[in-house]
Design a protein around this motif. Structure first.
Motif, short mmCIF file in Angstrom:
data_model
loop_
_atom_site.label_atom_id
_atom_site.label_comp_id
_atom_site.label_asym_id
_atom_site.label_seq_id
_atom_site.Cartn_x
_atom_site.Cartn_y
_atom_site.Cartn_z
N ALA A 1 0.84 -1.20 0.00
CA ALA A 1 0.00 0.00 0.00
C ALA A 1 0.87 1.25 0.00
O ALA A 1 2.05 1.20 0.34
CB ALA A 1 -0.91 0.00 1.21
N ASP A 2 0.26 2.37 -0.36
CA ASP A 2 0.97 3.65 -0.33
C ASP A 2 1.25 4.07 1.10
O ASP A 2 2.16 4.84 1.35
CB ASP A 2 0.16 4.73 -1.04
N SER A 3 0.47 3.56 2.03
CA SER A 3 0.58 3.97 3.42
C SER A 3 0.05 2.85 4.32
O SER A 3 -0.97 2.23 4.00
CB SER A 3 -0.25 5.25 3.62
N GLU A 4 0.74 2.59 5.41
CA GLU A 4 0.30 1.61 6.41
C GLU A 4 0.56 2.19 7.79
O GLU A 4 1.47 3.00 7.97
CB GLU A 4 1.08 0.30 6.30
N THR A 5 -0.22 1.75 8.74
CA THR A 5 -0.03 2.19 10.12
C THR A 5 1.18 1.47 10.71
O THR A 5 1.33 0.26 10.52
CB THR A 5 -1.28 1.89 10.96
N PRO A 6 2.05 2.18 11.42
CA PRO A 6 3.23 1.54 12.01
C PRO A 6 2.86 0.49 13.05
O PRO A 6 1.76 0.51 13.62
CB PRO A 6 3.98 2.70 12.67
N ASP A 7 3.77 -0.42 13.30
CA ASP A 7 3.57 -1.44 14.33
C ASP A 7 3.19 -0.79 15.66
O ASP A 7 3.74 0.24 16.04
CB ASP A 7 4.84 -2.27 14.52
N GLY A 8 2.22 -1.39 16.32
CA GLY A 8 1.79 -0.92 17.63
C GLY A 8 0.66 0.09 17.61
O GLY A 8 0.10 0.41 18.65
N TRP A 9 0.31 0.61 16.46
CA TRP A 9 -0.75 1.61 16.38
C TRP A 9 -2.13 1.00 16.15
O TRP A 9 -3.14 1.57 16.54
CB TRP A 9 -0.46 2.61 15.26
N GLU A 10 -2.21 -0.12 15.48
CA GLU A 10 -3.46 -0.81 15.16
C GLU A 10 -3.27 -2.30 15.41
O GLU A 10 -2.15 -2.75 15.62
CB GLU A 10 -3.87 -0.57 13.70
N ASN A 11 -4.37 -3.07 15.31
CA ASN A 11 -4.22 -4.51 15.51
C ASN A 11 -3.33 -5.12 14.43
O ASN A 11 -2.68 -6.11 14.66
CB ASN A 11 -5.56 -5.22 15.60
N THR A 12 -3.31 -4.58 13.26
CA THR A 12 -2.31 -4.90 12.25
C THR A 12 -1.96 -3.62 11.51
O THR A 12 -0.82 -3.21 11.52
CB THR A 12 -2.78 -5.97 11.24
N TYR B 1 -7.35 -5.42 9.87
CA TYR B 1 -7.62 -4.46 8.80
C TYR B 1 -6.36 -3.70 8.41
O TYR B 1 -5.41 -3.58 9.18
CB TYR B 1 -8.72 -3.47 9.20
N TRP B 2 -6.40 -3.19 7.19
CA TRP B 2 -5.40 -2.26 6.69
C TRP B 2 -5.87 -0.86 7.08
O TRP B 2 -7.05 -0.53 6.97
CB TRP B 2 -5.28 -2.38 5.18
N HIS B 3 -4.95 -0.05 7.55
CA HIS B 3 -5.26 1.34 7.92
C HIS B 3 -4.11 2.20 7.43
O HIS B 3 -2.95 1.91 7.67
CB HIS B 3 -5.39 1.46 9.44
N THR B 4 -4.43 3.30 6.75
CA THR B 4 -3.37 4.21 6.31
C THR B 4 -2.74 4.88 7.52
O THR B 4 -3.35 4.99 8.59
CB THR B 4 -3.91 5.25 5.32
N ASP B 5 -1.52 5.32 7.36
CA ASP B 5 -0.74 5.90 8.45
C ASP B 5 -1.33 7.24 8.91
O ASP B 5 -1.55 8.14 8.13
CB ASP B 5 0.70 6.10 7.99
N TYR B 6 -1.61 7.32 10.20
CA TYR B 6 -2.05 8.58 10.79
C TYR B 6 -1.16 8.96 11.97
O TYR B 6 -1.49 9.83 12.77
CB TYR B 6 -3.53 8.51 11.22
N SER B 7 0.04 8.31 12.05
CA SER B 7 0.96 8.58 13.15
C SER B 7 1.84 9.80 12.89
O SER B 7 2.53 10.26 13.79
CB SER B 7 1.85 7.35 13.39
N VAL B 8 1.84 10.29 11.67
CA VAL B 8 2.67 11.43 11.31
C VAL B 8 1.79 12.65 11.07
O VAL B 8 0.60 12.54 10.81
CB VAL B 8 3.51 11.13 10.05
N SER B 9 2.41 13.81 11.16
CA SER B 9 1.68 15.04 10.89
C SER B 9 2.44 15.82 9.84
O SER B 9 3.65 16.03 10.00
CB SER B 9 1.54 15.86 12.17
N PRO B 10 1.83 16.22 8.78
CA PRO B 10 0.42 16.01 8.48
C PRO B 10 0.17 14.57 8.01
O PRO B 10 1.04 13.92 7.45
CB PRO B 10 0.14 16.99 7.34
N THR B 11 -1.04 14.10 8.28
CA THR B 11 -1.44 12.76 7.85
C THR B 11 -1.54 12.73 6.34
O THR B 11 -2.12 13.63 5.75
CB THR B 11 -2.81 12.41 8.47
N PRO B 12 -0.94 11.71 5.70
CA PRO B 12 -1.04 11.62 4.24
C PRO B 12 -2.51 11.54 3.81
O PRO B 12 -3.29 10.79 4.38
CB PRO B 12 -0.31 10.31 3.90
N GLY B 13 -2.88 12.36 2.82
CA GLY B 13 -4.28 12.42 2.38
C GLY B 13 -4.57 11.57 1.15
O GLY B 13 -3.69 10.88 0.63
#
Length: 182
Positions: free
Chosen positions: A44-55, A69-81
């Motif tokens: 994917a173009d973006s994934e949540t880092p380890d420890g932020w989501e169940n996967t 589930y797959w979740h785009t990365d929201y651990s950084v600011s600004p969050t990729p749109g």
């Protein structure tokens, strides 16, 4: 005499015709089967880092488990749109009849994921052909989108084009299943 014989023949034929089995068995003549995705990979173009989501990883889309589930990365600011994409390598050409996409599961269906997306097919993972643009409803149920099986594709790319809210930068999905011709 002739009329009596015909009446008796009619009654015998009718009685014999009524001795049918109580159950009728049907042969499965469907033209589609759920593809085995056990050897497939997803990026994917973006994934949540380890420890932020169940996967949070794209691989969760292929594990057959709606709780991951797959979740785009929201651990950084600004969050990729938007847009966000996931690319599935099906390892061999698949003649897809439909694709089923399942939202991240929640007690009440998630209202902040994608609203509109497109599907594309590719043989080499570089050049893509549009398979259509679709709307994504707010529901926990799998949503199935028909495709033309006229060509086989090794790669399937789903690109989330816009969010349900118009203001959310991230998206997520639970599963992607492919149905192919028999």
């Amino acid at each position: 005499m002739k009329t009596t014989f015909l009446c008796i023949a009619f009654v015998v034929f009718t009685i014999m015709g009524c001795s049918k089995p109580e159950a009728v068995l049907f042969k499965d003549n469907s033209t589609a089967i759920k593809a085995d995705k056990s050897s497939w990979t997803a990026t994917a173009d973006s994934e949540t880092p380890d420890g932020w989501e169940n996967t949070g990883k794209a691989s969760a889309l292929l594990d057959g488990n709606n709780a991951t589930y797959w979740h785009t990365d929201y651990s950084v600011s600004p969050t990729p749109g938007y847009p966000h994409w996931v690319l599935i390598d099906m390892k061999a050409d698949q003649y897809m009849v439909s694709v089923a996409v399942t939202n991240r599961q929640a007690a009440t269906p998630n209202r902040v994921g994608m609203k509109k997306f497109k599907l594309e097919g590719s043989r080499d993972g570089q050049a893509f052909t549009s398979l259509g643009e679709f709307n994504f409803a707010i529901t926990n149920a799998a949503q199935t989108y028909p495709l033309s099986p006229s060509e086989g594709w090794r790669y399937l790319k789903l690109t989330a084009l816009e969010s349900q809210t118009g203001t959310t930068a991230h998206t997520f999905l639970s599963e992607i299943d492919v149905f192919t011709t028999k």
